[in-house]
Motif scaffolding. Structure first.
Motif, PDB file in Angstrom:
ATOM      1  N   ILE A  32      16.470 -12.724 -67.496  1.00 23.30           N
ATOM      2  CA  ILE A  32      16.159 -14.094 -67.905  1.00 23.30           C
ATOM      3  C   ILE A  32      14.862 -14.081 -68.715  1.00 23.30           C
ATOM      4  CG2 ILE A  32      15.602 -16.421 -67.091  1.00 23.30           C
ATOM      5  CD1 ILE A  32      17.269 -15.811 -64.600  1.00 23.30           C
ATOM      6  N   HIS A  33      14.915 -14.689 -69.914  1.00 25.74           N
ATOM      7  CA  HIS A  33      13.751 -14.701 -70.805  1.00 25.74           C
ATOM      8  C   HIS A  33      13.294 -16.119 -71.140  1.00 25.74           C
ATOM      9  CE1 HIS A  33      13.919 -10.349 -71.556  1.00 25.74           C
ATOM     10  NE2 HIS A  33      15.237 -10.499 -71.523  1.00 25.74           N
ATOM     11  N   SER A  34      13.644 -17.077 -70.301  1.00 21.84           N
ATOM     12  CA  SER A  34      13.268 -18.474 -70.535  1.00 21.84           C
ATOM     13  C   SER A  34      11.933 -18.765 -69.853  1.00 21.84           C
ATOM     14  CB  SER A  34      14.351 -19.411 -69.987  1.00 21.84           C
ATOM     15  OG  SER A  34      13.892 -20.744 -69.968  1.00 21.84           O
ATOM     16  N   LEU A  35      10.955 -19.223 -70.634  1.00 23.03           N
ATOM     17  CA  LEU A  35       9.661 -19.578 -70.063  1.00 23.03           C
ATOM     18  C   LEU A  35       9.818 -20.732 -69.079  1.00 23.03           C
ATOM     19  CD1 LEU A  35       6.558 -19.213 -70.066  1.00 23.03           C
ATOM     20  CD2 LEU A  35       6.481 -20.907 -71.907  1.00 23.03           C
ATOM     21  N   GLY A  36      10.718 -21.668 -69.383  1.00 29.35           N
ATOM     22  CA  GLY A  36      10.943 -22.801 -68.497  1.00 29.35           C
ATOM     23  C   GLY A  36      11.379 -22.383 -67.105  1.00 29.35           C
ATOM     24  N   PHE A  37      12.202 -21.342 -67.006  1.00 26.52           N
ATOM     25  CA  PHE A  37      12.648 -20.854 -65.702  1.00 26.52           C
ATOM     26  C   PHE A  37      11.464 -20.383 -64.868  1.00 26.52           C
ATOM     27  CE2 PHE A  37      13.665 -17.051 -63.185  1.00 26.52           C
ATOM     28  CZ  PHE A  37      14.578 -17.586 -62.281  1.00 26.52           C
ATOM     29  N   TYR A  38      10.593 -19.574 -65.458  1.00 26.37           N
ATOM     30  CA  TYR A  38       9.463 -19.035 -64.706  1.00 26.37           C
ATOM     31  C   TYR A  38       8.450 -20.118 -64.348  1.00 26.37           C
ATOM     32  CZ  TYR A  38      11.432 -14.569 -66.123  1.00 26.37           C
ATOM     33  OH  TYR A  38      12.282 -13.514 -66.294  1.00 26.37           O
ATOM     34  N   VAL A  39       8.259 -21.092 -65.231  1.00 22.51           N
ATOM     35  CA  VAL A  39       7.348 -22.196 -64.929  1.00 22.51           C
ATOM     36  C   VAL A  39       7.901 -23.044 -63.784  1.00 22.51           C
ATOM     37  CG1 VAL A  39       6.396 -24.357 -65.817  1.00 22.51           C
ATOM     38  CG2 VAL A  39       6.291 -22.290 -67.213  1.00 22.51           C
TER      39      VAL A  39
END
Length: 492
Positions: A144-151
């Motif tokens: 997963i490379h989505s910044l939104g997921f990690y935030v």
């Protein structure tokens, strides 16, 4: 008759009440160790999310002589989206999302925690924290490379982690009186540094091969500790006389259940009687207690410094000393070792002197120039860096440890709160919640300022230390005036 071994004689000298105290001390220590163990991996993994790859391969040159060789971007080893030039700001945003959610949630956590059984409240928080910590690691597993997921994961984890601190401080405050609170809390609060050390070692072990496990393993550990909390935590002191020492274990457990049930019924009755507050209108006195505002604001700046080190020290060591992520993580644990010693010393000294604010002020005064020395010496070799890490850890974490434990417990059990022990949870949440605002701002500012050079970060940290010192000056003067009137008086 054979003589009784000294070890057996020593163990037999403890009554059941003392055994319960020792068990609660150890259990709450391990519970909050797992909280910090699960927070530490992000600081270790940062240098893996974005790193300068020395093995980037170049395409064979078949074109005109002098033409620049073509780089293969697909061979870049940084993890998208942290492969960009603004990676420090993105990493800072992740820190900020966790710590901002933690700061906001902390104000509510103490109030909510008072109205729920501590054991259940803490268990749910630890299980959900384990879930979100594992989710962050699954980002690696499922690519997963989505910044939104990690935030999102960081925000959710920050909210549920607020269940930990008010719960364990309330529990330990219910079991231990004010006698040697500074020493006891200093020893107990070393769980913060022990958790950071274990988190660094676990994350560092997996970071180069599979950084997802750097989160999944700590997530499983804190979830497992949540189950242990549910099974074994006794949140209030059940006083056992010498006669009850001969009662069977099943009768003892029934006694504990009856006492806790009676306590909950009485709390609910008082809450209805006083319009939902319980035990009278104590929330306003809790906020207005002398020292709550000063120590809360002081902790804001002290925690700003401590959490900036927590989240950015391994990356700084990686860049400044040109070490890989594992070695930098191992070296950063020395800061936490110094923190353990500093927290214990702060507790012992404040017990002896009877001056909590003065002890914090002296350590803050020494911390600021030490930070400047660290910013210089860390560029001149491994030996001086190790020494300064230990000294900085002690001076930075000493006041932070003292305020969040002994000072919070002193204020939360103040006589003006009319014996409401559960008010300790709210006083703790007020102080630590305000400190968590600084914990959120510090790493964010570090991400922004480090783009202009690490010197700017250290100037920010020194300024925060001086501001923390200034906020304590009124309490320091009051302590000295009180001590002159009543020489030799220890902590009330």
């Amino acid at each position: 008759m054979a003589p009784v071994p000294p070890g057996i004689r020593f163990l037999a000298s403890f009554n059941r009440d003392q055994w319960y105290k020792a068990f609660t001390f150890a259990l709450t220590f391990l519970l909050y160790t797992s909280f910090h163990l699960s927070r530490k991996p992000i600081s270790i993994v940062k240098s893996e999310l974005h790193k300068n790859c020395s093995h980037v391969m170049r395409a064979p040159t078949e074109s005109i002589s002098g033409q620049q060789p073509v780089l293969h971007p697909e061979l870049d080893c940084s993890w998208k989206p942290f492969d960009r030039n603004n990676y420090k700001q993105l990493l800072g945003a992740m820190d900020y999302s966790f710590l901002c959610a933690y700061a906001i949630g902390m104000y509510l956590s103490g109030i909510i925690g008072e109205r729920l059984p501590i054991r259940l409240y803490l268990t749910v928080g630890m299980l959900t924290s384990g879930l979100f910590t594992c989710l962050f690691g699954l980002g690696y597993v499922y690519d997963i490379h989505s910044l939104g997921f990690y935030v999102f994961v960081q925000v959710a984890n920050g909210l549920v982690q607020t269940t930990g601190w008010p719960s364990v401080v309330t529990c330990i405050g219910n079991w231990f009186g004010k006698g040697r609170r500074g020493l006891i809390m200093g020893l107990w609060n070393s769980h913060t540094s022990v958790g950071n050390i274990l988190g660094s070692l676990i994350a560092g072990y997996y970071v180069s091969s599979n950084w997802g496990l750097s989160f999944i393993v700590p997530g499983v550990i804190i979830a497992a500790m949540g189950v242990i909390c549910f099974l074994f935590l006794i949140e209030r002191n059940v006083r056992c006389s010498s006669n009850t020492g001969r009662v069977h274990s099943s009768q003892t457990l029934q006694q504990i259940d009856l006492i806790q049930e009676e306590w909950l019924i009485r709390s609910n009755r008082d809450r209805v009687k006083h319009g939902g507050r319980g035990n009278g209108d104590w929330f306003s006195p809790a906020v207005c207690l002398q020292g709550v505002v000063e120590f809360s604001l002081c902790l804001l700046f002290a925690k700003l410094v401590s959490y900036t080190f927590l989240f950015w020290l391994p990356l700084y060591i990686t860049k400044a000393a040109h070490l890989d992520a594992k070695k930098a993580g191992d070296l950063s644990t020395l800061f936490d070792v110094g923190g353990i010693v500093g927290g214990i010393l702060a507790g012992v000294i404040s017990d002896k002197m009877g001056k909590r604010a003065t002890t914090c002020a002296v350590m803050l005064l020494l911390a600021a120039p030490t930070l400047y020395g660290f910013s210089m010496i860390s560029q001149f070799g491994l030996g001086p860096t190790i020494g300064m890490l230990l000294v900085c850890g002690g001076l930075v974490n000493g006041p932070y440890a003292l305020i969040t434990t002994a000072v919070s417990a002193d204020l939360g059990t103040h006589k003006s709160l009319k014996g409401n022990a559960r008010a300790l949870s709210t006083v703790t949440a007020i102080i630590d919640g305000t400190g968590s605002v600084g914990a959120a701002v510090g790493p964010l500012l570090a991400g922004l300022l480090s783009a202009q050079g690490w010197d700017q970060v250290f100037y920010m940290l020194m300024t925060a230390d001086f501001l923390a010192l200034l906020l304590l000056l009124r309490l320091v003067m009051k302590e000295h005036c009180s001590h002159r009137k009543r020489p030799g008086v220890a902590v009330e």
